[in-house]
Design a protein around this motif. Structure first.
Motif, PDB file in Angstrom:
ATOM      1  N   UNK A   9      -4.939  14.539 -26.370  1.00  0.00           N
ATOM      2  CA  UNK A   9      -4.409  14.685 -24.995  1.00  0.00           C
ATOM      3  C   UNK A   9      -5.484  15.017 -23.969  1.00  0.00           C
ATOM      4  N   UNK A  10      -6.626  15.592 -24.424  1.00  0.00           N
ATOM      5  CA  UNK A  10      -7.693  15.939 -23.475  1.00  0.00           C
ATOM      6  C   UNK A  10      -8.492  14.724 -23.027  1.00  0.00           C
ATOM      7  N   UNK A  11      -8.423  13.620 -23.743  1.00  0.00           N
ATOM      8  CA  UNK A  11      -9.242  12.444 -23.420  1.00  0.00           C
ATOM      9  C   UNK A  11      -8.867  11.887 -22.057  1.00  0.00           C
ATOM     10  N   UNK A  12      -9.860  11.402 -21.322  1.00  0.00           N
ATOM     11  CA  UNK A  12      -9.637  10.907 -19.964  1.00  0.00           C
ATOM     12  C   UNK A  12      -9.643   9.380 -19.905  1.00  0.00           C
ATOM     13  N   UNK A  13      -9.560   8.724 -21.065  1.00  0.00           N
ATOM     14  CA  UNK A  13      -9.584   7.262 -21.077  1.00  0.00           C
ATOM     15  C   UNK A  13      -8.436   6.676 -20.273  1.00  0.00           C
ATOM     16  N   UNK A  14      -7.251   7.235 -20.430  1.00  0.00           N
ATOM     17  CA  UNK A  14      -6.111   6.706 -19.682  1.00  0.00           C
ATOM     18  C   UNK A  14      -6.265   7.002 -18.191  1.00  0.00           C
ATOM     19  N   UNK A  15      -6.843   8.151 -17.852  1.00  0.00           N
ATOM     20  CA  UNK A  15      -7.002   8.512 -16.441  1.00  0.00           C
ATOM     21  C   UNK A  15      -7.910   7.524 -15.730  1.00  0.00           C
ATOM     22  N   UNK A  16      -9.023   7.133 -16.357  1.00  0.00           N
ATOM     23  CA  UNK A  16      -9.986   6.290 -15.668  1.00  0.00           C
ATOM     24  C   UNK A  16      -9.501   4.864 -15.494  1.00  0.00           C
ATOM     25  N   UNK A  17      -8.354   4.529 -16.091  1.00  0.00           N
ATOM     26  CA  UNK A  17      -7.810   3.182 -15.884  1.00  0.00           C
ATOM     27  C   UNK A  17      -7.231   3.047 -14.475  1.00  0.00           C
ATOM     28  N   UNK A  18      -6.991   4.174 -13.831  1.00  0.00           N
ATOM     29  CA  UNK A  18      -6.401   4.171 -12.483  1.00  0.00           C
ATOM     30  C   UNK A  18      -7.447   4.478 -11.431  1.00  0.00           C
ATOM     31  N   UNK A  19      -7.447   3.710 -10.360  1.00  0.00           N
ATOM     32  CA  UNK A  19      -8.381   3.971  -9.254  1.00  0.00           C
ATOM     33  C   UNK A  19      -7.993   5.220  -8.497  1.00  0.00           C
ATOM     34  N   UNK A  20      -6.750   5.680  -8.676  1.00  0.00           N
ATOM     35  CA  UNK A  20      -6.280   6.863  -7.978  1.00  0.00           C
ATOM     36  C   UNK A  20      -6.722   8.160  -8.647  1.00  0.00           C
ATOM     37  N   UNK A  21      -7.402   8.063  -9.793  1.00  0.00           N
ATOM     38  CA  UNK A  21      -7.924   9.250 -10.471  1.00  0.00           C
ATOM     39  C   UNK A  21      -9.126   9.738  -9.690  1.00  0.00           C
ATOM     40  N   UNK A  22      -8.873  10.678  -8.799  1.00  0.00           N
ATOM     41  CA  UNK A  22      -9.922  11.247  -7.964  1.00  0.00           C
ATOM     42  C   UNK A  22      -9.761  12.749  -7.885  1.00  0.00           C
ATOM     43  N   UNK A  58     -13.604  -3.358 -11.564  1.00  0.00           N
ATOM     44  CA  UNK A  58     -13.246  -3.415 -10.145  1.00  0.00           C
ATOM     45  C   UNK A  58     -14.502  -3.169  -9.318  1.00  0.00           C
ATOM     46  N   UNK A  59     -14.564  -3.714  -8.102  1.00  0.00           N
ATOM     47  CA  UNK A  59     -15.734  -3.459  -7.241  1.00  0.00           C
ATOM     48  C   UNK A  59     -15.954  -1.970  -6.979  1.00  0.00           C
ATOM     49  N   UNK A  60     -14.862  -1.219  -6.856  1.00  0.00           N
ATOM     50  CA  UNK A  60     -14.991   0.214  -6.589  1.00  0.00           C
ATOM     51  C   UNK A  60     -15.619   0.932  -7.779  1.00  0.00           C
ATOM     52  N   UNK A  61     -15.178   0.573  -8.995  1.00  0.00           N
ATOM     53  CA  UNK A  61     -15.769   1.187 -10.187  1.00  0.00           C
ATOM     54  C   UNK A  61     -17.246   0.835 -10.309  1.00  0.00           C
ATOM     55  N   UNK A  62     -17.586  -0.431 -10.061  1.00  0.00           N
ATOM     56  CA  UNK A  62     -18.983  -0.844 -10.140  1.00  0.00           C
ATOM     57  C   UNK A  62     -19.834  -0.052  -9.153  1.00  0.00           C
ATOM     58  N   UNK A  63     -19.352   0.061  -7.922  1.00  0.00           N
ATOM     59  CA  UNK A  63     -20.093   0.799  -6.901  1.00  0.00           C
ATOM     60  C   UNK A  63     -20.288   2.261  -7.315  1.00  0.00           C
ATOM     61  N   UNK A  64     -19.233   2.866  -7.839  1.00  0.00           N
ATOM     62  CA  UNK A  64     -19.324   4.280  -8.225  1.00  0.00           C
ATOM     63  C   UNK A  64     -20.320   4.508  -9.353  1.00  0.00           C
ATOM     64  N   UNK A  65     -20.242   3.697 -10.401  1.00  0.00           N
ATOM     65  CA  UNK A  65     -21.095   3.984 -11.556  1.00  0.00           C
ATOM     66  C   UNK A  65     -22.563   3.700 -11.249  1.00  0.00           C
ATOM     67  N   UNK A  66     -22.848   2.655 -10.484  1.00  0.00           N
ATOM     68  CA  UNK A  66     -24.245   2.378 -10.168  1.00  0.00           C
ATOM     69  C   UNK A  66     -24.798   3.460  -9.244  1.00  0.00           C
ATOM     70  N   UNK A  67     -23.991   3.878  -8.286  1.00  0.00           N
ATOM     71  CA  UNK A  67     -24.435   4.941  -7.384  1.00  0.00           C
ATOM     72  C   UNK A  67     -24.736   6.239  -8.125  1.00  0.00           C
TER      73      UNK A  67
END
Length: 432
Positions: free
Chosen positions: A419-432, A36-45
């Motif tokens: 259960x501690x893994x955050x892989x499922x969390x990062x699939x959502x843009x609402x994970x903030x 997603x554009x938002x993910x790209x912007x976040x990781x590069x920043x």
């Protein structure tokens, strides 16, 4: 256009893995992080914000390994001399062995400005900034080094060499030269040689991590410049840049030289053939991204309590598992790094946090979540690089080859079933 492939239906059946959607994305040339554009912007920043303090980390790690060495009271080991600020990065500048970043080879201008004035934006004596903790947090870098030292059985031959007679003989020469005017320390070395050898082993990991980060800083700087120019069209593009970078520098030598006066002592010579990918990058990802260790005070280290796994293979306290919300608690986010990155955020990421943060106090948490997303992308690049090196092309027409790739991806995703893994969390843009 991204480089994502289109899966041909029918070559192999869909995966039944709980993370099947992520596996299919990896099989199509994508990342664990959604495109997603938002993910790209976040990781590069965040790569840019990470690269600036990293430019200090690698220089200071090498300074400690090469010059501070066995100083029994290294009170000023975080005070980088000009020689190391001016030290040319081998992957930036006109003198580069392989030019990854088009910028300068010496310390980054933003880093130099921060070192001079700190958060207070005032030029004060360096010691004052240090004692006020208005500085780059090298303690974070040392924590990463200690994770690599502790989780040392990561494959490769680097750690094995540290226990050889050849390495000990090299250490003996350096130790005797360093303490040649200190009979007390020479006497202690004669009585307790293993104590000094173990300190040398730790310093060899300082050098290992410093040489690893010397590569990663210009990689992240260049990614930031490419993004500013509109060169990345999606998250897979950013991941592919990392994959290509991994292969470009895979054979970079990993070594440990000590400089005493004008003399160089090779504790680990370049001629031993230790390389960046197998002796630094892969051990770093395994020990720092996945494993690390729980901070004291969050888990009991008492064996009877059973709160810390008995097997180091079961450690799961790295950023890929971190619960970032209660900053500094179990599932430890790198809070010191977050504080360092806060000073170097690009304007577009700062604006993003101002839009979504619940005030300034929330910004470190948001930084941690963005950093977590970005490290899932880096881990994706490592997984894709390993698949490229060990298995088959993603578009291989042979069903058995495709299934071998599938089994590799599923084995990697098994590590995120905890259960501690955050892989499922990062699939959502609402994970903030």
């Amino acid at each position: 256009m991204t480089t994502t492939l289109t899966q041909k239906p029918g070559i192999i059946p869909p995966s039944n893995h709980p993370h099947a959607d992520v596996i299919h994305r990896l099989e199509a040339g994508g990342s664990m992080l959604p495109d997603t554009p938002e993910n790209l912007m976040q990781i590069i920043g965040i790569y840019k914000a990470y690269a600036v303090p990293m430019d200090f980390y690698w220089r200071d790690l090498l300074y400690i390994a090469e010059r501070v060495f066995l100083d029994p009271l290294p009170a000023f080991k975080y005070f980088l001399p000009k020689e190391y600020l001016d030290l040319h990065n081998h992957y930036a500048g006109d003198t580069a062995d392989l030019r990854i970043w088009r910028g300068e080879a010496t310390a980054h201008p933003e880093l130099l400005e921060f070192m001079e004035k700190g958060e207070m934006k005032r030029k004060l004596p360096k010691l004052f900034h240090h004692l006020w903790h208005d500085r780059v947090n090298m303690e974070f870098a040392e924590a990463c080094m200690k994770a690599m030292l502790w989780h040392q059985d990561m494959g490769g031959r680097y750690n094995d060499y540290l226990y050889t007679d050849e390495y000990k003989a090299n250490c003996d020469l350096a130790i005797k030269a360093y303490f040649k005017r200190n009979p007390l320390m020479l006497g202690l070395h004669k009585l307790f040689p293993e104590m000094f050898y173990e300190k040398c082993r730790e310093l060899s990991y300082y050098s290992n991590l410093g040489l690893f980060w010397e590569v990663m800083a210009p990689v992240f700087f260049e990614m930031s410049d490419i993004y500013d120019e509109g060169g990345f069209k999606g998250v897979p593009d950013a991941m592919d840049f990392l994959v290509n970078g991994i292969f470009a520098v895979a054979g970079r030598p990993i070594y440990h030289h000590v400089y005493i006066g004008d003399e160089c002592f090779e504790l680990i010579p370049k001629s031993k053939g230790f390389t960046w990918l197998y002796e630094a990058a892969l051990p770093y990802v395994e020990s720092v991204f996945y494993r690390t260790a729980p901070f004291r005070g969050t888990k009991s280290y008492n064996a009877q309590a059973g709160q810390v796994p008995a097997d180091q293979n079961d450690f799961h306290y790295g950023i890929l598992y971190a619960d970032v919300f209660p900053v500094g608690s179990a599932g430890i986010p790198p809070t010191l790094l977050m504080q360092d990155m806060l000073h170097f955020l690009p304007p577009y990421l700062l604006e993003y946090y101002q839009q979504y943060c619940r005030g300034e106090d929330d910004m470190l948490i948001q930084l941690g979540i963005t950093f977590q997303r970005s490290m899932y992308n880096v881990t994706s690049a490592v997984i894709q690089a390993l698949r490229t090196a060990l298995l088959y092309p993603l578009d291989d027409p042979n069903p058995r080859h495709r299934m071998a790739n599938r089994q590799f991806f599923e084995a990697q995703m098994d590590r995120f079933l905890r259960p501690e893994a955050r892989l499922r969390d990062i699939q959502s843009q609402d994970y903030r």
